[in-house]
Design a protein around this motif. Structure first.
Motif, PDB file in Angstrom:
ATOM      1  N   ASP A 137      41.049   6.046   8.759  1.00 50.95           N
ATOM      2  CA  ASP A 137      42.037   5.849   8.113  1.00 50.95           C
ATOM      3  C   ASP A 137      43.104   6.877   7.784  1.00 50.95           C
ATOM      4  N   THR A 138      42.378   7.795   7.230  1.00 49.60           N
ATOM      5  CA  THR A 138      43.508   8.810   6.968  1.00 49.60           C
ATOM      6  C   THR A 138      44.000   9.507   8.137  1.00 49.60           C
ATOM      7  N   GLU A 139      43.465   9.739   9.245  1.00 48.85           N
ATOM      8  CA  GLU A 139      44.274  10.176  10.458  1.00 48.85           C
ATOM      9  C   GLU A 139      45.126   9.519  10.959  1.00 48.85           C
ATOM     10  N   ILE A 140      45.026   8.061  10.761  1.00 52.02           N
ATOM     11  CA  ILE A 140      45.969   7.229  11.343  1.00 52.02           C
ATOM     12  C   ILE A 140      47.059   7.120  10.293  1.00 52.02           C
ATOM     13  N   THR A 141      46.863   7.230   9.262  1.00 52.46           N
ATOM     14  CA  THR A 141      48.164   7.324   8.208  1.00 52.46           C
ATOM     15  C   THR A 141      48.979   8.514   8.335  1.00 52.46           C
ATOM     16  N   GLU A 142      48.087   9.766   8.844  1.00 50.42           N
ATOM     17  CA  GLU A 142      49.036  10.789   9.105  1.00 50.42           C
ATOM     18  C   GLU A 142      50.027  10.572  10.424  1.00 50.42           C
ATOM     19  N   ALA A 143      49.380   9.876  11.399  1.00 52.29           N
ATOM     20  CA  ALA A 143      49.817   9.540  12.744  1.00 52.29           C
ATOM     21  C   ALA A 143      51.183   8.369  12.358  1.00 52.29           C
ATOM     22  N   MET A 144      51.231   7.689  11.461  1.00 60.69           N
ATOM     23  CA  MET A 144      52.175   6.773  10.964  1.00 60.69           C
ATOM     24  C   MET A 144      53.333   7.623  10.561  1.00 60.69           C
ATOM     25  N   TYR A 145      52.944   8.774   9.676  1.00 62.92           N
ATOM     26  CA  TYR A 145      54.246   9.680   9.279  1.00 62.92           C
ATOM     27  C   TYR A 145      54.864  10.199  10.626  1.00 62.92           C
ATOM     28  N   LEU A 185      47.505  11.762  16.986  1.00 64.06           N
ATOM     29  CA  LEU A 185      46.044  11.714  16.828  1.00 64.06           C
ATOM     30  C   LEU A 185      44.906  12.245  17.667  1.00 64.06           C
ATOM     31  N   ARG A 186      45.752  12.883  18.991  1.00 63.37           N
ATOM     32  CA  ARG A 186      44.936  13.521  19.991  1.00 63.37           C
ATOM     33  C   ARG A 186      44.882  15.162  19.664  1.00 63.37           C
TER      34      ARG A 186
END
Length: 290
Positions: A137-145, A185-186
């Protein structure tokens, strides 16, 4: 102050030794006078809403017009047979894009990213990765930024509304945002993120906005699919080291030029493109008679 170019974000990343997403978060904090925690909680809220929208899909539900509904379910049934040409991941991306677009048409709560008509693109690439436990969840939240930063620059330099620039401004921008999020993400760097966004946007340059009967249903829902799949291919190219020959910010400027040159009939008026085909006119007439 909000960024006016992708290059500005890249430069800040280099100057401060921070990732792309963090540069976008800092801008949000500065603009809203929010703390780091407040900013992150707000983006987490957007991600939770995306997940909830995905969970709310009902394959038996149809839009009020009857034009869309059930396609996401059909795609998942096809996926489960294991015979898809595009493989399991891309097929899941396709299914998710259809489901989110149909959920929007059926008046579910969605996240406009960057618009309601393009709401299926970003979750179509993020939700399958999350479900496969390829990101937290944290990584995807970062990707959303990361996605938000790309969208903000496009909105500043050009437009994100179909009425202003055609569907290239909606699906094209969403695809650029999703491509950048995937590279984030990658583990890709700031330059790779911007080149992924540029390639995704270039691939959809000139896409018209021609909603049948003026509804955000046909061909809008299926265009979320092409935006999502395009994002995956653009992200993979960028991660492979392939770059956009035209600098990312110049691609955005080109999109603006194309949008401004488009005839008004191709900018969400429902008067041109597939919205002006005999079948589309018949659909619109039948709706007016109801």
């Amino acid at each position: 102050m909000a960024y006016l170019s992708l290059e500005e974000i890249v430069q800040r990343c280099g100057n401060e030794g921070i990732p792309f997403w963090k540069a976008v978060q800092y801008s949000d904090m500065e603009d809203r006078e929010a703390t780091e925690q407040e900013s992150f909680r707000m983006m987490e809220k957007m991600w939770r809403a995306m997940k909830e929208a995905g969970e709310s899909y009902d394959k038996n539900q149809r839009s009020r017009s009857g034009l869309v509904g059930g396609m996401g379910g059909q795609m998942r049934e096809y996926l489960e047979k294991g015979n898809s040409l595009s493989g399991s991941f891309i097929s899941e991306v396709i299914a998710q894009a259809l489901e989110m677009g149909e959920a929007n048409a059926c008046m579910h709560r969605i996240v406009a990213a960057p618009t309601a008509g393009a709401c299926g693109v970003l979750p179509a690439v993020l939700l399958p990765i999350y479900k496969r436990q390829m990101a937290s969840d944290t990584e995807i939240t970062e990707a959303m930024y990361t996605a938000a930063g790309i969208g903000q620059v496009i909105a500043s330099r050009a437009f994100i509304a179909g009425a202003a620039g055609g569907c290239q401004a909606e699906i094209g921008s969403a695809s650029a945002m999703a491509a950048g999020a995937l590279v984030c993400l990658r583990g890709g760097g700031p330059e790779q993120i911007t080149h992924a966004a540029a390639m995704a946007l270039k691939n959809l340059l000139g896409l018209v906005c021609d909603p049948v009967a003026g509804l955000v249903e046909v061909p809008c829902v299926k265009r979320n699919v092409i935006g999502a799949v395009n994002a995956v291919s653009s992200a993979d190219m960028a991660l492979a080291g392939i770059t956009s020959r035209i600098p990312p910010d110049q691609v955005i400027d080109a999109m603006k030029e194309v949008g401004e040159s488009m005839h008004i009939s191709l900018k969400e008026t429902g008067e041109g493109g597939v919205a002006n085909t005999p079948e589309a006119r018949k659909i619109k007439l039948n709706m007016n008679l109801q």
